[in-house]
Design an enzyme around this catalytic site. Structure first.
Site, PDB file in Angstrom:
ATOM      1  N   ALA A 180      12.296  -0.150   3.397  1.00 26.23           N
ATOM      2  CA  ALA A 180      12.654   1.173   4.083  1.00 26.23           C
ATOM      3  C   ALA A 180      12.577   1.107   5.328  1.00 26.23           C
ATOM      4  O   ALA A 180      11.597   0.755   6.331  1.00 26.23           O
ATOM      5  CB  ALA A 180      11.449   2.309   3.641  1.00 26.23           C
ATOM      6  N   ASP A 239       0.722  -1.184  -0.085  1.00 28.39           N
ATOM      7  CA  ASP A 239       0.099  -0.090  -0.013  1.00 28.39           C
ATOM      8  C   ASP A 239       0.573   1.461   0.015  1.00 28.39           C
ATOM      9  O   ASP A 239       1.842   1.563  -0.748  1.00 28.39           O
ATOM     10  CB  ASP A 239      -0.815   0.021   1.036  1.00 28.39           C
ATOM     11  CG  ASP A 239      -2.206   0.701   0.802  1.00 28.39           C
ATOM     12  OD1 ASP A 239      -2.181   2.036   0.954  1.00 28.39           O
ATOM     13  OD2 ASP A 239      -3.336   0.176   0.711  1.00 28.39           O
ATOM     14  N   ALA A 281       9.334  -1.144   6.471  1.00 28.17           N
ATOM     15  CA  ALA A 281       8.251  -1.517   5.615  1.00 28.17           C
ATOM     16  C   ALA A 281       8.746  -2.334   4.354  1.00 28.17           C
ATOM     17  O   ALA A 281      10.333  -1.978   4.191  1.00 28.17           O
ATOM     18  CB  ALA A 281       7.371  -0.329   4.910  1.00 28.17           C
ATOM     19  N   LEU A 282       8.160  -3.120   3.592  1.00 32.22           N
ATOM     20  CA  LEU A 282       8.644  -3.976   2.727  1.00 32.22           C
ATOM     21  C   LEU A 282       7.597  -3.929   1.331  1.00 32.22           C
ATOM     22  O   LEU A 282       6.480  -3.822   1.735  1.00 32.22           O
ATOM     23  CB  LEU A 282       8.867  -5.299   3.014  1.00 32.22           C
ATOM     24  CG  LEU A 282      10.284  -5.785   3.463  1.00 32.22           C
ATOM     25  CD1 LEU A 282      10.362  -5.273   4.822  1.00 32.22           C
ATOM     26  CD2 LEU A 282      10.328  -7.343   3.348  1.00 32.22           C
ATOM     27  N   CYS A 337       0.786   1.741   5.234  1.00 33.85           N
ATOM     28  CA  CYS A 337       0.585   0.407   4.587  1.00 33.85           C
ATOM     29  C   CYS A 337      -0.683   0.086   4.740  1.00 33.85           C
ATOM     30  O   CYS A 337      -1.213  -1.062   4.571  1.00 33.85           O
ATOM     31  CB  CYS A 337       1.439  -0.336   5.249  1.00 33.85           C
ATOM     32  SG  CYS A 337       3.222  -0.261   5.208  1.00 33.85           S
ATOM     33  N   THR A 385       3.455   4.077   1.679  1.00 28.26           N
ATOM     34  CA  THR A 385       4.619   4.493   2.491  1.00 28.26           C
ATOM     35  C   THR A 385       5.101   5.630   2.409  1.00 28.26           C
ATOM     36  O   THR A 385       4.942   6.240   1.372  1.00 28.26           O
ATOM     37  CB  THR A 385       5.531   3.311   2.362  1.00 28.26           C
ATOM     38  OG1 THR A 385       6.394   3.367   3.800  1.00 28.26           O
ATOM     39  CG2 THR A 385       6.663   3.080   1.340  1.00 28.26           C
TER      40      THR A 385
END
Length: 238
Positions: free
Chosen positions: A182, A97, A167-168, A198, A99
């Site tokens: 990140a 989603d 976050a991926l 996200c 970020t």
């Protein structure tokens, strides 16, 4: 062992770079590897060329990115709001989603031919998380995973106050990867208030700086993450 298997990974430090510029750079490398793989399929194995791998580290100026499965309404700013925050916004071709990227955040883009390592996207995601988990452990933080969610979290066991520190979001084609992770180090966390990170509205975000109560040596954090990525993927970094 297949003589064309290549675990060498070229590390490139891009520094602070515009998001679009880094995205275009990734796309060029990604396409070169995919095109090479397509050519290799037309040849007998002895004539096939070894596919290269890359690991890019960078930081971005303030930017919000929305993945393919994301909802635009998870960005809580209009165009004027983005201008006031000196931030940009992109819809991009990774999974996940929305970020935020910004200064003080390690952005890592592994552009790997996974056929040089293993052909399992789930394992790929989990190993990226593992490298971040190990880096957090270097700073005395117990980080881990939340079932059903990607990324790396603190207070993930009792879920009393789960906080996302990394976050991926990835894209892959013909087992070649791009985009990545990140990891919040000394990130300006107020920028996260302008999104539903996200797409999850009941969980907080955090950084190494927030958790440790001090500014973190950024180059040291990069070096630790780089080392752990090399370990978990059994890369030969050059």
């Amino acid at each position: 062992m297949n003589p064309n298997i290549n675990k060498e990974v070229e590390f490139r430090q891009l520094g602070l770079v515009d998001y679009q510029e880094a995205w275009d750079y990734q796309e060029r490398i990604f396409k070169e590897i995919v095109d090479l793989k397509i050519e290799n399929r037309k040849m007998e194995e002895p004539a096939q060329k070894i596919t290269p791998n890359y690991l890019l580290f960078c930081q971005h100026p303030h930017v919000y990115t929305l993945g393919k499965s994301g909802k635009p309404e998870n960005l809580l700013l209009d165009e004027q709001g983005l201008e006031e925050k000196e931030a940009t916004y992109y819809k991009i071709n990774r999974g996940g989603d929305i970020t935020y990227h910004g200064p003080g955040q390690i952005v890592a883009y592994p552009i790997l031919d996974l056929e040089n390592f293993f052909t399992d996207i789930h394992k790929y995601m989990r190993l990226m998380e593992e490298a971040v988990i190990r880096t957090c452990a270097d700073y005395g933080l117990n980080a881990g995973r939340v079932e059903g969610l990607t990324g790396v979290w603190l207070d993930y066991e009792d879920m009393k106050n789960p906080r996302k520190i990394c976050a991926l979001g990835v894209k892959s084609s013909r087992w070649v990867t791009m985009h990545g992770l990140a990891f919040n180090i000394n990130t300006q966390m107020e920028y996260f208030k302008n999104i539903i990170p996200c797409g999850i509205d009941d969980k907080a975000v955090t950084s190494l700086e927030m958790e440790l109560g001090r500014e973190v040596n950024f180059a040291e954090a990069e070096a630790r993450l780089k080392q752990h990525l090399a370990e978990v993927f059994e890369m030969e970094l050059k």
